[in-house]
Design a protein around this motif. Structure first.
Motif, mmCIF file in Angstrom:
data_model
loop_
_atom_site.group_PDB
_atom_site.id
_atom_site.type_symbol
_atom_site.label_atom_id
_atom_site.label_comp_id
_atom_site.label_asym_id
_atom_site.label_seq_id
_atom_site.Cartn_x
_atom_site.Cartn_y
_atom_site.Cartn_z
ATOM 1 N N SER A 9 3.160 12.036 -5.778
ATOM 2 C CA SER A 9 2.763 12.049 -4.368
ATOM 3 C C SER A 9 3.677 11.128 -3.572
ATOM 4 O O SER A 9 4.297 10.226 -4.124
ATOM 5 N N GLN A 10 3.673 11.331 -2.256
ATOM 6 C CA GLN A 10 4.595 10.574 -1.396
ATOM 7 C C GLN A 10 6.001 10.600 -2.002
ATOM 8 O O GLN A 10 6.724 9.601 -2.016
ATOM 9 N N LYS A 33 6.829 2.915 -2.148
ATOM 10 C CA LYS A 33 6.796 4.264 -2.726
ATOM 11 C C LYS A 33 8.120 4.989 -2.445
ATOM 12 O O LYS A 33 8.909 4.568 -1.595
ATOM 13 N N GLN A 57 -7.384 2.091 -11.320
ATOM 14 C CA GLN A 57 -7.433 2.035 -9.860
ATOM 15 C C GLN A 57 -8.829 1.662 -9.357
ATOM 16 O O GLN A 57 -8.983 0.895 -8.433
ATOM 17 N N TRP A 73 -8.016 -2.410 -2.518
ATOM 18 C CA TRP A 73 -7.051 -1.512 -1.881
ATOM 19 C C TRP A 73 -7.174 -1.607 -0.360
ATOM 20 O O TRP A 73 -7.644 -0.694 0.307
ATOM 21 N N TRP A 131 6.034 8.854 -9.154
ATOM 22 C CA TRP A 131 4.715 9.396 -8.765
ATOM 23 C C TRP A 131 4.934 10.760 -8.123
ATOM 24 O O TRP A 131 5.898 10.943 -7.377
ATOM 25 N N HIS A 162 4.380 -1.106 -6.556
ATOM 26 C CA HIS A 162 3.684 0.185 -6.596
ATOM 27 C C HIS A 162 4.472 1.153 -5.718
ATOM 28 O O HIS A 162 4.531 0.929 -4.519
ATOM 29 N N HIS A 164 -11.191 3.481 -7.626
ATOM 30 C CA HIS A 164 -11.684 3.981 -6.337
ATOM 31 C C HIS A 164 -13.078 4.546 -6.619
ATOM 32 O O HIS A 164 -13.225 5.682 -7.076
ATOM 33 N N GLU A 184 0.843 -1.206 0.000
ATOM 34 C CA GLU A 184 0.000 0.000 0.000
ATOM 35 C C GLU A 184 0.874 1.251 0.000
ATOM 36 O O GLU A 184 0.567 2.226 -0.685
HETATM 37 O O1 G3I Z 1 4.256 7.060 7.573
HETATM 38 C C1 G3I Z 1 3.667 8.194 8.208
HETATM 39 C C2 G3I Z 1 3.834 8.093 9.687
HETATM 40 O O2 G3I Z 1 5.209 8.160 9.981
HETATM 41 C C3 G3I Z 1 3.065 9.231 10.343
HETATM 42 O O3 G3I Z 1 3.137 9.088 11.738
HETATM 43 C C4 G3I Z 1 1.594 9.209 9.918
HETATM 44 C C5 G3I Z 1 0.813 10.389 10.495
HETATM 45 O O4 G3I Z 1 -0.376 10.598 9.785
HETATM 46 O O5 G3I Z 1 1.557 9.313 8.528
HETATM 47 C C6 G3I Z 1 2.206 8.228 7.879
HETATM 48 O O6 G3I Z 1 2.115 8.395 6.514
HETATM 49 C C7 G3I Z 1 0.865 8.162 5.940
HETATM 50 C C8 G3I Z 1 0.997 7.020 4.932
HETATM 51 O O7 G3I Z 1 -0.216 6.846 4.234
HETATM 52 C C9 G3I Z 1 1.375 5.715 5.584
HETATM 53 O O8 G3I Z 1 0.398 5.328 6.489
HETATM 54 C C10 G3I Z 1 0.411 9.423 5.253
HETATM 55 O O9 G3I Z 1 0.121 10.411 6.215
HETATM 56 C C11 G3I Z 1 -0.804 9.166 4.407
HETATM 57 O O10 G3I Z 1 -1.056 10.306 3.615
HETATM 58 C C12 G3I Z 1 -0.567 7.988 3.478
HETATM 59 O O11 G3I Z 1 -1.739 7.748 2.761
HETATM 60 C C13 G3I Z 1 -1.611 6.877 1.660
HETATM 61 C C14 G3I Z 1 -1.907 7.622 0.368
HETATM 62 O O12 G3I Z 1 -1.862 6.719 -0.723
HETATM 63 C C15 G3I Z 1 -0.922 8.740 0.094
HETATM 64 O O13 G3I Z 1 -1.215 9.370 -1.110
HETATM 65 C C16 G3I Z 1 -2.605 5.751 1.846
HETATM 66 O O14 G3I Z 1 -2.240 4.962 2.973
HETATM 67 C C17 G3I Z 1 -2.643 4.881 0.583
HETATM 68 O O15 G3I Z 1 -3.713 3.985 0.672
HETATM 69 C C18 G3I Z 1 -2.862 5.753 -0.635
HETATM 70 O O16 G3I Z 1 -2.819 4.931 -1.786
HETATM 71 C C19 G3I Z 1 -3.038 5.613 -3.019
HETATM 72 C C20 G3I Z 1 -2.237 4.872 -4.062
HETATM 73 O O17 G3I Z 1 -0.896 4.801 -3.678
HETATM 74 C C21 G3I Z 1 -2.375 5.546 -5.422
HETATM 75 N N1 G3I Z 1 -3.763 5.698 -5.802
HETATM 76 C C22 G3I Z 1 -4.631 6.323 -4.810
HETATM 77 C C23 G3I Z 1 -4.516 5.605 -3.474
HETATM 78 C C24 G3I Z 1 -5.449 6.224 -2.464
HETATM 79 O O18 G3I Z 1 -5.121 7.549 -2.231
#
Ligand code: G3I
Length: 483
Positions: free
Chosen positions: A130-131, A91, A247, A317, A128, A124, A249, A87
């Protein structure tokens, strides 16, 4: 985190909770305890992965390895899936938080778990917007960014070469109108960065399939058409491109009508397609009616994939509603996954199983108290049927399992039955459904036309009723009355 602004907000519908009819209530007693208020216990089917393999497709899920310590999460993961995607763990921000300083802990856990359950590993994602760590985001020199992108692909795709079966090489490169997203890669390197990334990934991981992946490309629209034209151009230019991920969603009740047609047009270009991040959200708390609608939506998505030869399968997902990105991004929405937060299967779980043609676990059929139907006619004895209904005040969901009890295989089949007065077909799945007067007809879908002796096929439908929720009678298949 970036929400998906082009997906409309879905107003919440409220419907009364369903009341189980007798047969379905009996089935529920034999199934796991239902903890959520809005859904009854579901039957237990053979694992999704086993049923999917009969169609040559895989069922995947997005894994967050820190959740594997939760018994319910791990048990579902181990039982149901034969494809694993990280998930978040593969990244850029997870694997290369600082330039050249790689961190493999969680990504390696994902790869090891996939191997431990003999599942495919899906990568995955490599490139990208993001992230993406700030140190990449701030690069403005094309030579430097190109080097950084190549080094990242070499390191990550190279580490898992031979393990990752397919990579999302570039993720979410489009805006909703089909223009290029102005990521740092687009701004600094221009349109060609996509071909460059694909070419580099082929060098780093020669055996992996290389995909582009995006959201809101599930329907035929400006964005998916931009993707389609790019894929066609990449193929023409000899750039390595093997697959496109959709995707998905989705919002409950909004599976695009052009979904299958869209998958097919990409497949016709000569690439594989996959549903890569399926979830179907709704306003919460979820109503029973929305959970039934969601089940029909999950079913429709799986059926669309099965109907397209080059669709390699479906990835959800996540697993459960307790661990989903949806509530964090869409306030007031959730319940998007096939298991609830207590790891109890929801109607969507059964719908996917039935779309895959899964037998009840142990092969006992979907209704442990099948309703006998009248027999007779010249060809009596070549089919048996188990028919159950789960009803609410004005409607019900009918589940039908038909078994070929004769000596000969069916190459096609047509079921007819007499509907009790007041029942009106609304929609059906896993077959072509119609109603004429009081006669209900279901004809095979392309993928379940063939039924060998002893095998069963599961189909279902929704109907309205005027008080009588007894099951249809006088069931016959191919002119032969069923027992
Ligand atoms: O790792 C940090 C952690 O250290 C921190 O304490 C915590 C506080 O909120 O955040 C953690 O990071 C989070 C990360 O997920 C891991 O859990 C981020 O805030 C959060 O934004 C991130 O969200 C992910 C998101 O992508 C980011 O864009 C979701 O879990 C994940 O399901 C989502 O997946 C994306 C696909 O990669 C691409 N397509 C869309 C899909 C849904 O948005």
């Amino acid at each position: 985190m970036r929400p998906h602004p082009e997906i409309d907000f879905q107003p919440r519908r409220t419907r009364p909770l369903p009341v189980l009819a007798t047969a379905a209530a009996a089935a529920a007693l034999l199934a796991p305890l239902a903890l959520g208020p809005a859904h009854a216990a579901e039957p237990v089917y053979e694992p999704w992965r086993d049923a999917a393999s009969d169609h040559g497709v895989t069922m995947g899920f997005a894994l967050s390895p820190q959740h594997l310590s939760i018994d319910g999460y791990r048990q579902v993961a181990e039982r149901e899936f034969d494809l694993v995607v990280a998930e978040n763990a593969m990244k850029w921000d997870a694997t290369e938080p600082s330039r050249g300083a790689f961190s493999w802990g969680q990504a390696d856990q994902v790869a090891a778990f996939a191997e431990s359950i003999d599942a495919d590993l899906y990568g995955h994602t490599l490139v990208w917007h993001s992230q993406l760590p700030g140190w990449v985001e701030s690069i403005s020199d094309p030579v430097e960014l190109r080097t950084v992108m190549h080094d990242h692909i070499d390191a990550v795709a190279g580490r898992y070469a031979g393990q990752v079966d397919a990579w999302d090489v570039v993720n979410e490169l489009w805006e909703g109108d089909g223009s290029r997203r102005q990521s740092v890669f687009q701004r600094v390197l221009g349109d060609g960065y996509v071909a460059e990334a694909l070419t580099r990934a082929r060098q780093a991981a020669p055996d992996a399939d290389l995909c582009l992946n995006d959201y809101s490309t599930d329907a035929i629209n400006a964005k998916s058409t931009a993707m389609y034209e790019l894929v066609a151009d990449l193929i023409d230019d000899g750039v390595p491109i093997d697959c496109v991920g959709f995707q998905s969603h989705l919002i409950v009740g909004q599976v695009p009508s052009s979904f299958q047609q869209n998958l097919q047009r990409f497949a016709d270009l000569g690439v594989d397609v996959r549903i890569t991040e399926l979830d179907i959200r709704m306003n919460v708390p979820a109503s029973a009616a929305d959970l039934q609608r969601q089940a029909a939506d999950y079913r429709a998505v799986v059926e669309a994939c099965l109907a397209v030869d080059r669709c390699t399968g479906v990835t959800v997902w996540g697993i459960d509603d307790g661990h989903s990105w949806v509530p964090d991004v869409f306030s007031g929405q959730g319940a998007a996954l096939p298991w609830d937060a207590q790891y109890q299967p929801k109607p969507a779980y059964s719908a996917v199983a039935e779309a895959l043609g899964a037998e009840l676990d142990g092969g006992s059929g979907p209704d442990p108290t099948p309703t006998p139907t009248p027999t007779g006619g010249p060809d009596e004895g070549t089919c048996s049927v188990a028919w159950s209904v789960a009803a609410w005040d004005s409607g019900y969901t009918g589940t039908v399992s038909v078994t070929n009890t004769g000596p000969d295989p069916w190459s096609s089949w047509q079921l007819v039955a007499a509907l009790p007065a007041g029942q009106q077909l609304q929609q059906g799945w896993s077959a072509q459904w119609s109603q004429s007067g009081g006669t209900l007809t279901a004809s095979n879908a392309a993928w379940n036309a063939s039924v060998p002796p002893g095998a069963s096929v599961q189909v279902g439908y929704n109907a309205t009723h005027a008080g009588d929720t007894t099951v249809p009678t006088d069931v016959a298949v191919n002119g032969s009355a069923c027992t």
